[in-house]
Design a protein around this motif. Structure first.
Motif, PDB file in Angstrom:
ATOM      1  N   ALA A   1      32.356  30.394  -6.409  1.00 15.34           N
ATOM      2  CA  ALA A   1      33.296  30.067  -7.713  1.00 15.34           C
ATOM      3  C   ALA A   1      32.727  29.336  -8.787  1.00 15.34           C
ATOM      4  N   VAL A   2      31.723  28.446  -8.375  1.00 19.01           N
ATOM      5  CA  VAL A   2      31.341  27.418  -9.292  1.00 19.01           C
ATOM      6  C   VAL A   2      30.101  28.310 -10.168  1.00 19.01           C
TER       7      VAL A   2
ATOM      8  N   SER B   1      43.568  25.331 -11.804  1.00 16.76           N
ATOM      9  CA  SER B   1      44.103  24.076 -11.816  1.00 16.76           C
ATOM     10  C   SER B   1      43.247  22.979 -11.552  1.00 16.76           C
ATOM     11  N   ALA B   2      41.913  22.971 -11.303  1.00 20.59           N
ATOM     12  CA  ALA B   2      40.804  21.955 -11.170  1.00 20.59           C
ATOM     13  C   ALA B   2      40.001  22.303 -11.582  1.00 20.59           C
ATOM     14  N   GLY B   3      39.525  23.285 -12.250  1.00 21.19           N
ATOM     15  CA  GLY B   3      38.117  23.711 -12.713  1.00 21.19           C
ATOM     16  C   GLY B   3      37.431  22.558 -13.541  1.00 21.19           C
ATOM     17  N   ASN B   4      38.397  21.736 -14.064  1.00 22.45           N
ATOM     18  CA  ASN B   4      37.747  20.451 -15.198  1.00 22.45           C
ATOM     19  C   ASN B   4      37.159  19.460 -14.274  1.00 22.45           C
ATOM     20  N   LEU B   5      37.223  19.606 -12.900  1.00 22.46           N
ATOM     21  CA  LEU B   5      36.922  18.695 -11.869  1.00 22.46           C
ATOM     22  C   LEU B   5      35.490  18.720 -11.563  1.00 22.46           C
ATOM     23  N   ILE B   6      34.994  20.227 -11.544  1.00 20.97           N
ATOM     24  CA  ILE B   6      33.975  20.787 -10.985  1.00 20.97           C
ATOM     25  C   ILE B   6      32.577  19.873 -11.172  1.00 20.97           C
ATOM     26  N   PRO B   7      32.428  19.653 -12.683  1.00 21.71           N
ATOM     27  CA  PRO B   7      31.305  19.151 -12.993  1.00 21.71           C
ATOM     28  C   PRO B   7      30.796  17.539 -12.177  1.00 21.71           C
ATOM     29  N   GLU B   8      31.882  16.967 -12.299  1.00 23.50           N
ATOM     30  CA  GLU B   8      31.922  15.490 -11.507  1.00 23.50           C
ATOM     31  C   GLU B   8      31.816  15.714 -10.033  1.00 23.50           C
ATOM     32  N   TYR B   9      32.620  16.408  -9.516  1.00 25.51           N
ATOM     33  CA  TYR B   9      32.411  16.965  -8.037  1.00 25.51           C
ATOM     34  C   TYR B   9      31.180  17.138  -7.460  1.00 25.51           C
ATOM     35  N   VAL B  10      30.406  18.080  -8.510  1.00 28.17           N
ATOM     36  CA  VAL B  10      29.303  18.532  -8.143  1.00 28.17           C
ATOM     37  C   VAL B  10      28.163  17.423  -8.391  1.00 28.17           C
ATOM     38  N   GLN B  11      28.496  16.525  -9.126  1.00 23.51           N
ATOM     39  CA  GLN B  11      27.382  15.342  -9.395  1.00 23.51           C
ATOM     40  C   GLN B  11      27.592  14.485  -7.875  1.00 23.51           C
TER      41      GLN B  11
ATOM     42  N   CYS C   1      38.158  27.924  -5.665  1.00 28.50           N
ATOM     43  CA  CYS C   1      38.410  29.510  -5.383  1.00 28.50           C
ATOM     44  C   CYS C   1      39.033  29.952  -6.869  1.00 28.50           C
ATOM     45  N   PRO C   2      38.512  31.146  -7.061  1.00 27.27           N
ATOM     46  CA  PRO C   2      39.106  31.396  -8.495  1.00 27.27           C
ATOM     47  C   PRO C   2      40.497  31.518  -8.666  1.00 27.27           C
ATOM     48  N   THR C   3      41.176  32.137  -7.292  1.00 28.65           N
ATOM     49  CA  THR C   3      42.541  32.110  -7.343  1.00 28.65           C
ATOM     50  C   THR C   3      43.042  31.658  -5.876  1.00 28.65           C
ATOM     51  N   ARG C   4      44.124  31.452  -5.700  1.00 26.95           N
ATOM     52  CA  ARG C   4      44.588  30.810  -4.488  1.00 26.95           C
ATOM     53  C   ARG C   4      45.081  32.083  -3.721  1.00 26.95           C
ATOM     54  N   CYS C   5      44.494  32.420  -2.410  1.00 26.57           N
ATOM     55  CA  CYS C   5      45.244  33.590  -1.588  1.00 26.57           C
ATOM     56  C   CYS C   5      46.458  33.222  -0.889  1.00 26.57           C
ATOM     57  N   SER C   6      47.362  34.190  -0.706  1.00 28.08           N
ATOM     58  CA  SER C   6      48.746  33.963  -0.458  1.00 28.08           C
ATOM     59  C   SER C   6      48.735  33.231   1.052  1.00 28.08           C
ATOM     60  N   TYR C   7      47.759  33.498   1.845  1.00 23.38           N
ATOM     61  CA  TYR C   7      47.649  32.895   3.092  1.00 23.38           C
ATOM     62  C   TYR C   7      47.014  31.725   3.240  1.00 23.38           C
TER      63      TYR C   7
ATOM     64  N   VAL D   1      24.977  30.359   2.801  1.00 25.70           N
ATOM     65  CA  VAL D   1      26.098  30.096   1.731  1.00 25.70           C
ATOM     66  C   VAL D   1      26.949  31.023   1.581  1.00 25.70           C
ATOM     67  N   GLU D   2      28.372  30.532   1.841  1.00 26.36           N
ATOM     68  CA  GLU D   2      29.531  31.392   2.095  1.00 26.36           C
ATOM     69  C   GLU D   2      29.926  32.121   0.664  1.00 26.36           C
ATOM     70  N   ALA D   3      29.367  32.897   0.382  1.00 28.06           N
ATOM     71  CA  ALA D   3      29.512  33.569  -1.044  1.00 28.06           C
ATOM     72  C   ALA D   3      30.949  33.834  -0.973  1.00 28.06           C
ATOM     73  N   GLY D   4      31.665  34.687  -0.058  1.00 29.58           N
ATOM     74  CA  GLY D   4      32.854  34.959  -0.256  1.00 29.58           C
ATOM     75  C   GLY D   4      33.302  35.839  -0.924  1.00 29.58           C
ATOM     76  N   ARG D   5      34.138  35.482  -2.033  1.00 29.31           N
ATOM     77  CA  ARG D   5      34.935  36.523  -2.867  1.00 29.31           C
ATOM     78  C   ARG D   5      34.072  37.256  -3.704  1.00 29.31           C
ATOM     79  N   ALA D   6      34.321  38.503  -3.825  1.00 30.44           N
ATOM     80  CA  ALA D   6      33.515  39.528  -4.559  1.00 30.44           C
ATOM     81  C   ALA D   6      33.558  39.007  -6.013  1.00 30.44           C
ATOM     82  N   ASP D   7      34.838  38.730  -6.628  1.00 28.80           N
ATOM     83  CA  ASP D   7      34.809  38.224  -7.897  1.00 28.80           C
ATOM     84  C   ASP D   7      34.190  37.116  -8.405  1.00 28.80           C
ATOM     85  N   THR D   8      33.394  36.484  -7.617  1.00 36.45           N
ATOM     86  CA  THR D   8      32.560  35.248  -7.997  1.00 36.45           C
ATOM     87  C   THR D   8      31.097  35.804  -7.753  1.00 36.45           C
ATOM     88  N   ILE D   9      30.436  37.003  -6.960  1.00 36.05           N
ATOM     89  CA  ILE D   9      29.361  37.055  -6.744  1.00 36.05           C
ATOM     90  C   ILE D   9      28.656  37.738  -7.792  1.00 36.05           C
ATOM     91  N   THR D  10      27.523  37.099  -8.594  1.00 34.91           N
ATOM     92  CA  THR D  10      26.811  37.673  -9.652  1.00 34.91           C
ATOM     93  C   THR D  10      25.491  37.661  -9.136  1.00 34.91           C
TER      94      THR D  10
END
Ligand code: SF4
Length: 485
Positions: free
Chosen positions: A229-230, A187-197, A171-177, A256-265
């Motif tokens: 978010a990816v 915190s974990a963006g660098n893991l995304i390419p390998e995660y996706v693979q 997620c772009p940031t973590r919601c308080s709840y 697809v749970e697009a979810g948060r507006a700040d990630t939808i393009t």
């Protein structure tokens, strides 16, 4: 102020604690068994005196007292319920609180209605039975019953029809709840390419199992986290793997749970469309800017509306919007304003959650939030149940979670024909779901209604680095799937 819960002569601790939590949530009790005598200002004693064959409840709460004893029920299986009922009555008297779901502590009220209907009862008889047993309010019973009847129309009939869940836990940031395992991009963006693979590899393996056991994928759900978010390229990679390895010819829905507006393009929405997903979620949770800020979302209400309108413009004709009742600093006026604004957009389904406070969420530890006005949140949930059906949305799935404010519920409302099968399946435990990605679980339901759950590793780092070990779990899944052939 300290609180003690004393259990004597019985082992019904789990259910007794669940009943206590209905009336006294988020209080830590000292748990005492049999001979331990605590010195607490507030004490709740539950006892089964086997020698005298008596059940006994003794409550001292905020200087008020309640005591009751009764002969124990002859049936061993009924004793737990009897003691819970005695406790429930006492707590209700002392607190004056009428819980909307009565003493029902389970998370699947709709299942209870469906089970009774399955035993030959009419819906009315099922409701009467549940009301007498659990003291559920008429409004909640109606909600559960309406939902059950819609589910009956939709639920799949063959065990070979399955759901597929794909987890993108970023997620772009973590919601308080938030209590999910989702990781912020920071915190974990660098893991995304390998995660996706790895995720694509797992989708391929699941595709082979689906083919080998002649299963038919009825629903696909890419959730998270926030799958959008990816990057658009990574989203394409994941969805391309679904296209390549999963036979979607029988799929009735693909979300697809697009979810948060700040990630939808526009670019990501076009990928989703090109890859043939036909349902998305745009989840504002609230359309009050001050509340969005309070919960740590980096977008405004306007952005959420714009994301929705963009998706409509691009041709998405099945869009869900999620809302949450009980968010910090929200009020009934704010919630009803949000609901009105969402209704003016006319999404195809609206899911109304009630805020759940779990230890893993930041909000759980926020002192200021400990005394939330429950009656205000009950009003929000009731208002949704009143307004949404009038606007043409029918409740089609409903579940409850532990630690939800006011012990309330989460309800999915949809226009007719826009109900999401996956959402029903995930709560109903009547059909197999195969899961890919970290924290995803596969649950396999065999013809004798046995459920086997196989969990993937919880965190992306573990998922990536223990991927080979994870594949041995697939053998366990294969053994269970064998039973469906
Ligand atoms: S968008 Fe959802 S999964 Fe992501 S941090 Fe917020 S609550 Fe958690």
């Amino acid at each position: 102020m300290n609180y003690a819960l004393i259990f004597k002569g019985h082992e019904f601790e789990y259910e007794i604690q669940a009943v206590v939590k209905i009336f006294i949530p988020r209080v830590r009790f000292q748990l005492c068994r049999d001979t331990e005598i605590p010195e607490a200002e507030n004490q709740i004693l539950t006892e089964y005196d086997k020698n005298k064959n008596l059940m006994h409840v003794d409550i001292l709460l905020h200087d008020k007292k309640y005591t009751v004893s009764a002969p124990a029920c002859a049936e061993k299986s009924g004793q737990e319920f009897q003691l819970c009922q005695m406790l429930y009555t006492g707590l209700q008297k002392l607190t004056g609180y009428q819980p909307p779901w009565g003493m029902l502590t389970g998370i699947r009220p709709v299942r209870k209605v469906l089970d009774l209907i399955g035993q030959g009862m009419t819906p009315d008889q099922a409701c009467t039975e549940l009301k007498q047993k659990y003291l559920i309010s008429d409004k909640k019973l109606k909600l559960a019953c309406d939902t059950a009847l819609i589910q009956k129309e939709i639920l799949p009939h063959s065990l070979k029809e399955i759901g597929l869940y794909i987890s993108v836990p970023f997620c772009p940031t973590r919601c308080s709840y938030c209590s999910f395992v989702s990781h912020s991009i920071e915190s974990a963006g660098n893991l995304i390419p390998e995660y996706v693979q790895k995720l694509c590899e797992e989708i391929k393996i699941l595709g082979k199992l689906i083919e080998q056991y002649h299963l038919s994928v009825q629903s696909v759900y890419i959730g998270g986290g926030t799958p959008t978010a990816v990057s658009a390229g990574q989203l394409r990679q994941i969805m391309q793997a679904v296209q390549n390895y999963i036979d979607l010819s029988h799929a009735q829905e693909y979300t697809v749970e697009a979810g948060r507006a700040d990630t939808i393009t526009e670019e990501k929405l076009l990928v989703i469309k090109e890859m043939k997903a036909d349902r998305i979620s745009v989840n504002p949770q609230t359309l009050q800017d001050n509340v969005l800020k309070e919960i740590g979302r980096c977008h405004t209400a306007r952005q959420a509306v714009e994301a929705f309108l963009l998706a409509r413009k691009l041709g998405f004709d099945n869009i869900n919007m999620d809302l949450i009742a009980g968010l910090p600093s929200d009020t009934f006026a704010g919630f009803s304003d949000t609901l009105e604004k969402v209704l003016s957009l006319s999404p195809d389904s609206i899911t109304v959650h009630t805020l759940t406070l779990k230890r893993a969420g930041k909000l759980y530890h926020d002192e200021q939030y400990q005394n939330t006005e429950i009656s205000e949140i009950e009003k929000m949930a009731e208002y949704s149940a009143e307004v949404l059906p009038k606007a043409g949305y029918r409740p089609y799935y409903l579940y409850r979670q532990k630690n939800t404010l006011g012990n309330l519920e989460n309800v999915g409302y949809a226009k007719s024909g826009k109900e999401n099968i996956y959402n029903i399946l995930i709560m109903d435990d009547r059909q197999t779901i195969l899961g890919a990605g970290c924290a995803a679980s596969s649950k396999i339901i065999t013809p004798d209604q046995n459920l086997t759950r196989v969990m993937n590793y919880k965190f992306p780092y573990e998922y990536i680095h223990r991927f080979e070990e994870l594949m041995t779990k697939k053998q366990q899944i294969a053994q269970e799937l064998e039973k469906l052939t």
